[in-house]
Design a protein around this motif. Structure first.
Motif, PDB file in Angstrom:
ATOM      1  N   VAL A 251      -2.568   6.460 110.514  1.00  0.00           N
ATOM      2  CA  VAL A 251      -2.111   5.359 111.701  1.00  0.00           C
ATOM      3  C   VAL A 251      -2.610   4.462 111.556  1.00  0.00           C
ATOM      4  O   VAL A 251      -3.755   4.794 111.581  1.00  0.00           O
ATOM      5  N   ASN A 252      -2.431   3.221 112.240  1.00  0.00           N
ATOM      6  CA  ASN A 252      -2.802   2.008 112.549  1.00  0.00           C
ATOM      7  C   ASN A 252      -3.649   2.135 113.801  1.00  0.00           C
ATOM      8  O   ASN A 252      -4.041   1.256 113.856  1.00  0.00           O
ATOM      9  N   TRP A 253      -3.693   2.970 114.318  1.00  0.00           N
ATOM     10  CA  TRP A 253      -2.919   2.836 115.487  1.00  0.00           C
ATOM     11  C   TRP A 253      -5.099   2.126 116.524  1.00  0.00           C
ATOM     12  O   TRP A 253      -5.654   3.032 115.526  1.00  0.00           O
ATOM     13  N   ASP A 254      -5.088   1.358 117.343  1.00  0.00           N
ATOM     14  CA  ASP A 254      -6.476   2.102 117.845  1.00  0.00           C
ATOM     15  C   ASP A 254      -6.837   2.650 118.713  1.00  0.00           C
ATOM     16  O   ASP A 254      -5.474   2.890 119.405  1.00  0.00           O
ATOM     17  N   ILE A 255      -7.973   3.042 119.752  1.00  0.00           N
ATOM     18  CA  ILE A 255      -7.881   4.609 120.704  1.00  0.00           C
ATOM     19  C   ILE A 255      -6.615   4.013 121.800  1.00  0.00           C
ATOM     20  O   ILE A 255      -6.022   4.926 122.425  1.00  0.00           O
ATOM     21  N   LYS A 256      -6.817   1.898 122.134  1.00  0.00           N
ATOM     22  CA  LYS A 256      -6.273   2.531 123.628  1.00  0.00           C
ATOM     23  C   LYS A 256      -4.917   2.954 123.329  1.00  0.00           C
ATOM     24  O   LYS A 256      -3.683   3.747 123.856  1.00  0.00           O
ATOM     25  N   MET A 257      -4.234   2.999 122.332  1.00  0.00           N
ATOM     26  CA  MET A 257      -3.010   2.253 122.296  1.00  0.00           C
ATOM     27  C   MET A 257      -2.231   4.064 121.441  1.00  0.00           C
ATOM     28  O   MET A 257      -0.904   4.525 121.695  1.00  0.00           O
ATOM     29  N   ALA A 258      -3.008   4.578 120.987  1.00  0.00           N
ATOM     30  CA  ALA A 258      -3.046   6.604 120.558  1.00  0.00           C
ATOM     31  C   ALA A 258      -3.015   7.131 122.116  1.00  0.00           C
ATOM     32  O   ALA A 258      -2.663   7.911 121.779  1.00  0.00           O
ATOM     33  N   GLU A 259      -4.122   6.812 123.185  1.00  0.00           N
ATOM     34  CA  GLU A 259      -3.782   7.827 124.441  1.00  0.00           C
ATOM     35  C   GLU A 259      -2.297   7.257 124.565  1.00  0.00           C
ATOM     36  O   GLU A 259      -1.722   7.489 125.099  1.00  0.00           O
ATOM     37  N   LYS A 260      -1.699   5.994 125.138  1.00  0.00           N
ATOM     38  CA  LYS A 260       0.011   5.755 125.299  1.00  0.00           C
ATOM     39  C   LYS A 260       0.154   6.247 123.696  1.00  0.00           C
ATOM     40  O   LYS A 260       1.500   5.515 124.227  1.00  0.00           O
ATOM     41  N   GLY A 261       0.338   7.391 122.831  1.00  0.00           N
ATOM     42  CA  GLY A 261       1.228   7.689 121.890  1.00  0.00           C
ATOM     43  C   GLY A 261       1.816   6.820 120.718  1.00  0.00           C
ATOM     44  O   GLY A 261       3.084   5.866 120.694  1.00  0.00           O
ATOM     45  N   GLY A 262       1.129   5.134 120.851  1.00  0.00           N
ATOM     46  CA  GLY A 262       1.916   4.612 120.022  1.00  0.00           C
ATOM     47  C   GLY A 262       2.905   3.021 120.741  1.00  0.00           C
ATOM     48  O   GLY A 262       2.859   1.833 120.244  1.00  0.00           O
ATOM     49  N   TYR A 263       2.687   3.914 121.910  1.00  0.00           N
ATOM     50  CA  TYR A 263       3.583   2.862 123.150  1.00  0.00           C
ATOM     51  C   TYR A 263       2.238   1.252 123.766  1.00  0.00           C
ATOM     52  O   TYR A 263       1.537   2.024 123.237  1.00  0.00           O
ATOM     53  N   LYS A 264       3.191   0.063 124.131  1.00  0.00           N
ATOM     54  CA  LYS A 264       1.809  -0.121 124.562  1.00  0.00           C
ATOM     55  C   LYS A 264       1.828  -0.443 125.748  1.00  0.00           C
ATOM     56  O   LYS A 264       0.978  -0.833 126.472  1.00  0.00           O
ATOM     57  N   HIS A 265       2.321   0.484 126.462  1.00  0.00           N
ATOM     58  CA  HIS A 265       2.736   0.561 128.617  1.00  0.00           C
ATOM     59  C   HIS A 265       2.947   2.105 128.018  1.00  0.00           C
ATOM     60  O   HIS A 265       3.409   2.602 127.463  1.00  0.00           O
ATOM     61  N   PHE A 266       2.547   2.356 129.640  1.00  0.00           N
ATOM     62  CA  PHE A 266       2.769   3.805 129.635  1.00  0.00           C
ATOM     63  C   PHE A 266       3.964   4.240 129.940  1.00  0.00           C
ATOM     64  O   PHE A 266       4.732   4.451 130.125  1.00  0.00           O
ATOM     65  N   MET A 267       4.705   2.635 130.971  1.00  0.00           N
ATOM     66  CA  MET A 267       5.959   2.754 131.198  1.00  0.00           C
ATOM     67  C   MET A 267       6.828   3.108 130.495  1.00  0.00           C
ATOM     68  O   MET A 267       7.993   3.883 130.214  1.00  0.00           O
ATOM     69  N   LEU A 268       6.725   2.449 129.166  1.00  0.00           N
ATOM     70  CA  LEU A 268       7.826   2.722 127.797  1.00  0.00           C
ATOM     71  C   LEU A 268       7.441   3.485 127.222  1.00  0.00           C
ATOM     72  O   LEU A 268       8.873   4.391 127.189  1.00  0.00           O
ATOM     73  N   LYS A 269       6.499   4.495 127.336  1.00  0.00           N
ATOM     74  CA  LYS A 269       6.115   5.414 126.635  1.00  0.00           C
ATOM     75  C   LYS A 269       6.719   6.412 127.477  1.00  0.00           C
ATOM     76  O   LYS A 269       7.747   7.799 127.079  1.00  0.00           O
ATOM     77  N   GLU A 270       6.834   6.516 129.148  1.00  0.00           N
ATOM     78  CA  GLU A 270       7.150   7.467 129.982  1.00  0.00           C
ATOM     79  C   GLU A 270       9.149   7.401 130.078  1.00  0.00           C
ATOM     80  O   GLU A 270       9.407   8.843 129.868  1.00  0.00           O
ATOM     81  N   ILE A 271       9.533   6.170 130.079  1.00  0.00           N
ATOM     82  CA  ILE A 271      10.860   6.126 129.458  1.00  0.00           C
ATOM     83  C   ILE A 271      11.761   6.960 128.367  1.00  0.00           C
ATOM     84  O   ILE A 271      12.644   7.399 128.523  1.00  0.00           O
ATOM     85  N   PHE A 272      11.045   6.858 127.410  1.00  0.00           N
ATOM     86  CA  PHE A 272      10.747   7.213 126.078  1.00  0.00           C
ATOM     87  C   PHE A 272      10.612   9.017 125.999  1.00  0.00           C
ATOM     88  O   PHE A 272      11.356   9.506 125.127  1.00  0.00           O
ATOM     89  N   GLU A 273       9.904   9.530 127.519  1.00  0.00           N
ATOM     90  CA  GLU A 273       9.928  10.968 127.843  1.00  0.00           C
ATOM     91  C   GLU A 273      11.068  11.797 128.178  1.00  0.00           C
ATOM     92  O   GLU A 273      10.700  12.974 128.909  1.00  0.00           O
ATOM     93  N   GLN A 274      12.272  10.890 128.660  1.00  0.00           N
ATOM     94  CA  GLN A 274      12.487  11.184 129.351  1.00  0.00           C
ATOM     95  C   GLN A 274      13.414  12.166 128.670  1.00  0.00           C
ATOM     96  O   GLN A 274      14.469  13.087 130.017  1.00  0.00           O
ATOM     97  N   GLU A 275      13.685  12.228 127.759  1.00  0.00           N
ATOM     98  CA  GLU A 275      14.703  13.599 127.401  1.00  0.00           C
ATOM     99  C   GLU A 275      14.168  15.133 127.205  1.00  0.00           C
ATOM    100  O   GLU A 275      14.243  16.648 127.921  1.00  0.00           O
ATOM    101  N   MET A 276      12.880  14.634 127.033  1.00  0.00           N
ATOM    102  CA  MET A 276      11.336  16.441 127.235  1.00  0.00           C
ATOM    103  C   MET A 276      11.430  16.362 128.940  1.00  0.00           C
ATOM    104  O   MET A 276      11.552  18.132 129.293  1.00  0.00           O
ATOM    105  N   GLY A 277      11.486  15.599 129.859  1.00  0.00           N
ATOM    106  CA  GLY A 277      11.016  15.992 131.458  1.00  0.00           C
ATOM    107  C   GLY A 277      12.311  16.721 131.910  1.00  0.00           C
ATOM    108  O   GLY A 277      11.984  17.142 132.777  1.00  0.00           O
ATOM    109  N   PHE A 278      13.746  16.441 131.457  1.00  0.00           N
ATOM    110  CA  PHE A 278      14.760  16.418 131.525  1.00  0.00           C
ATOM    111  C   PHE A 278      15.273  18.226 131.532  1.00  0.00           C
ATOM    112  O   PHE A 278      15.672  18.664 132.523  1.00  0.00           O
TER     113      PHE A 278
END
Ligand code: M6R
Length: 622
Positions: A251-278
């Motif tokens: 992976v070529n992620w920096d630390i900040k990106m890695a914290e967000k699972g490769g997403y640029k923002h937590f919001m996008l990451k959380e949108i994609f976590e909805q299958e899991m949350g449901f």
């Protein structure tokens, strides 16, 4: 949602790697944490209630020599309040086997009943795993009569496999044993787990952020895979113990990106976590055991459920929109329901019936307006049920019954995954209430439950629209005003779509009941104004079609959220197609393109997406 980390090797100080990893994973949960390491043939275990910095303080100054392996955990409580006793790692009766776990063990009560003679020290579902391993180790040792005493690693592995086969639910687990030092066993089912490959050292974590500082070479573990790690080797197996080949990725992620699972923002990451949350929120609550039953974790008796005269929902913001959908749902299933903005509750001359069940919905469990409404209702003599994502929050302490959503911590101020997991909780409540009250026959209840259990998959499909929504947001990037309209159960979806756009892009967006357009809002439609219409299959689709035509006649550009059946019935300028489901389930799918639209519009406008101006994640003032 919790974070786990593991380290095996002697190139770095294990405690440094583990604590650093935990810090990087704190966004996954931070109510308590702990670490366990095997050093000099002893298990060192330390846990605290609170954040990783407190754990760091507690172990600072301690010297550890000859550490062979270690595991650590940062917790977001699901079973058992945040406390030192409930913090991970958990140990077996002798304190020799140590486990960390992220996920929910659905059948832990049943398993615990079978573990006679074991001493449990916490209220967690996790502890059952380590006692089961202990039990299996003992059984295998007895069978072996000491033959394998020199070779305890294979025995440990077998005991671990036997344990995994018994577990229902979701897990990412890492386990170490004093008698098999220098190795870690791990496994995954529905909870994330990644392995970091180093030189003379290896790592594991809930995501790459947990070890990105040390290696960028990663194995992504899949469901039902088991991992063996020592300092020089990583090997993968299926649940039958058969070896599997896996591809090592970089992976070529920096630390900040890695914290967000490769997403640029937590919001996008959380949108994609909805299958899991449901899925996690339904887990253990809707079970196909001959008939579908509701897991009765709330201690809400059937007799009480039969006695409630109606439901009164109170909530704020996004949670209010979920509650609004709840009202439609309960009414459709034969029970009277009403919904109030919590912030308006105290201004009304109270007309809530004393026998009504007041349902307060709050992601944080700390929203001052919602707590205030809850207290007013309590004073009025009502029983209170809280739907919240946060164990131990104020709302949980004041309510009579609590139903948790299990979508993990939501970091972005704009609420996304909390909304769909609140809907999951509401579907479970509506199903069980109407079944218990005799409004729903068993056959219908089964049909409802079956469709409910299939929704997580449809959430995943809905997310495939992401690239198209990004393009669409680009097309509208010069627009300043937006209208969102919907009817019936989709009216709150229109409100939520408008709220999302407003709060992160700072644009003017209004949500309206489609039928209200002709009573005023239609006057604001000018040439080229985007009007987002929720137009998926429903009993009102012909009326919605009429609203679309009225909009087009005035120059509005119609973006319609449709499914494959409704698409043929309406004329729009752009279609956002989501999978088809029964009408009452459509809000879960319809909201997804709207969340994405808000996100990509905000990206174009360069706003601070995760922390929009003037807003706070938890509004603790009135
Ligand atoms: O924590 P709560 O669910 O009680 O929060 C309620 C609202 O403050 C919250 O939903 C707010 O509207 C969000 N920022 C919306 O995205």
């Amino acid at each position: 949602m919790c974070g786990i980390v593991g380290y095996v090797g002697d190139k770095h100080k294990a405690q440094d790697v583990l604590l650093k990893g935990l810090k990087m994973l704190e966004y996954r949960g931070y109510d308590s944490c702990g670490v366990a390491m095997i050093a000099d043939d002893e298990v060192f275990l330390e846990r605290v209630e609170g954040r990783v910095s407190a754990l760091e303080k507690k172990i600072s100054g301690k010297k550890f020599n000859n550490i062979l392996n270690g595991i650590a955990h940062t917790r977001w409580a699901t079973h058992g309040l945040p406390s030192e006793a409930n913090a991970h790692p958990h140990t077996d009766c002798d304190g020799d086997i140590v486990v960390v776990h992220n996920g929910i063990i659905e059948n832990y009560i049943e398993l615990k009943e079978g573990l006679k003679g074991h001493t449990f020290k916490s209220e967690t579902d996790t502890e059952v795993i380590v006692h089961l391993i202990e039990e299996n180790v003992k059984k295998l040792m007895k069978k072996d009569m000491g033959k394998r005493s020199e070779m305890l690693e294979p025995l440990f592995f077998e005991a671990f496999l036997n344990t995994l086969r018994k577990l229902k639910g979701s897990f990412a687990i890492a386990v170490i044993w004093k008698k098999a030092p220098g190795m870690i066993l791990a496994a995954r089912r529905f909870s994330p787990l990644v392995i970091g490959k180093g030189e003379g050292e290896n790592f594991l974590a809930s995501d790459v952020a947990g070890f990105i500082e040390w290696t960028k070479n990663v194995y992504f573990v899949d469901d039902n895979e088991v991992v063996f790690l020592d300092k020089n080797n990583v090997a993968f197996f299926n649940l039958d113990g058969k070896k599997i080949n896996k591809e090592l990725k970089t992976v070529n992620w920096d630390i900040k990106m890695a914290e967000k699972g490769g997403y640029k923002h937590f919001m996008l990451k959380e949108i994609f976590e909805q299958e899991m949350g449901f899925e996690n929120t339904l887990m253990g609550r809707v079970l196909p055991v001959g008939k579908y039953i509701l897991g009765n974790e709330m201690n809400l008796k059937e007799d009480d459920i039969k006695k409630f005269s109606m439901i009164n929902f109170v909530a704020c913001g996004t949670a209010y929109h979920a509650a609004y959908i709840g009202r439609y749902l309960f009414e459709r299933m034969g029970m009277r329901a009403d919904v109030d903005l919590a912030s308006e509750f105290s201004s009304r001359s109270l007309v809530v019936d004393k026998n009504s069940l007041v349902v307060a919905i709050s992601q944080s469990g700390e929203t001052a307006d919602t707590i205030d409404a809850l207290r007013i209702a309590k004073k009025n003599g009502n029983k209170i049920l809280a739907i919240t994502n946060t164990l131990g929050s104020t709302i949980t302490r004041e309510a009579d019954y609590v139903m948790y959503t299990h979508c993990g911590p939501e970091i972005a101020v704009a609420s996304t995954k909390a909304f769909t997991s609140q809907l999951a909780a509401l579907y479970v409540l509506a199903l069980s209430f109407s079944y218990i009250r005799g409004n729903l026959l068993i056959t219908k209840a089964r049909e409802f439950a079956e469709e409910l259990l299939s929704l997580a998959k449809l959430i995943k499909e809905s997310l495939e629209i992401n690239d198209y929504v990004e393009e669409l947001a680009d097309k509208f990037s010069a627009q300043d005003d937006y209208l969102f309209i919907g009817r019936g159960i989709n009216y709150p979806v229109a409100l939520e779509g408008a709220l999302k756009l407003k709060e992160i892009s700072y644009l003017h967006a209004e949500g309206y009941a489609a039928g209200e357009m002709k009573h005023g809002p239609i006057a604001i439609i000018t040439n080229g104004m985007p009007v987002i219409v929720i137009a998926t299959s429903s009993s009102d689709i012909d009326l919605v079609r009429g609203n679309i035509e009225e909009t087009r006649a005035r120059g509005g550009v119609v973006v319609a959220v449709v499914d494959k059946n409704s698409k043929q019935k309406i004329r729009a300028d752009y279609y956002l197609e989501v999978p088809y489901a029964s009408e009452c389930f459509m809000p879960v799918l319809n909201i997804i393109p709207l969340q994405l639209f808000a996100y990509w519009t905000a990206v174009r406008r360069g706003t601070d997406i995760d922390k929009p101006r003037n807003l706070a994640k938890s509004v603790t003032v009135k």
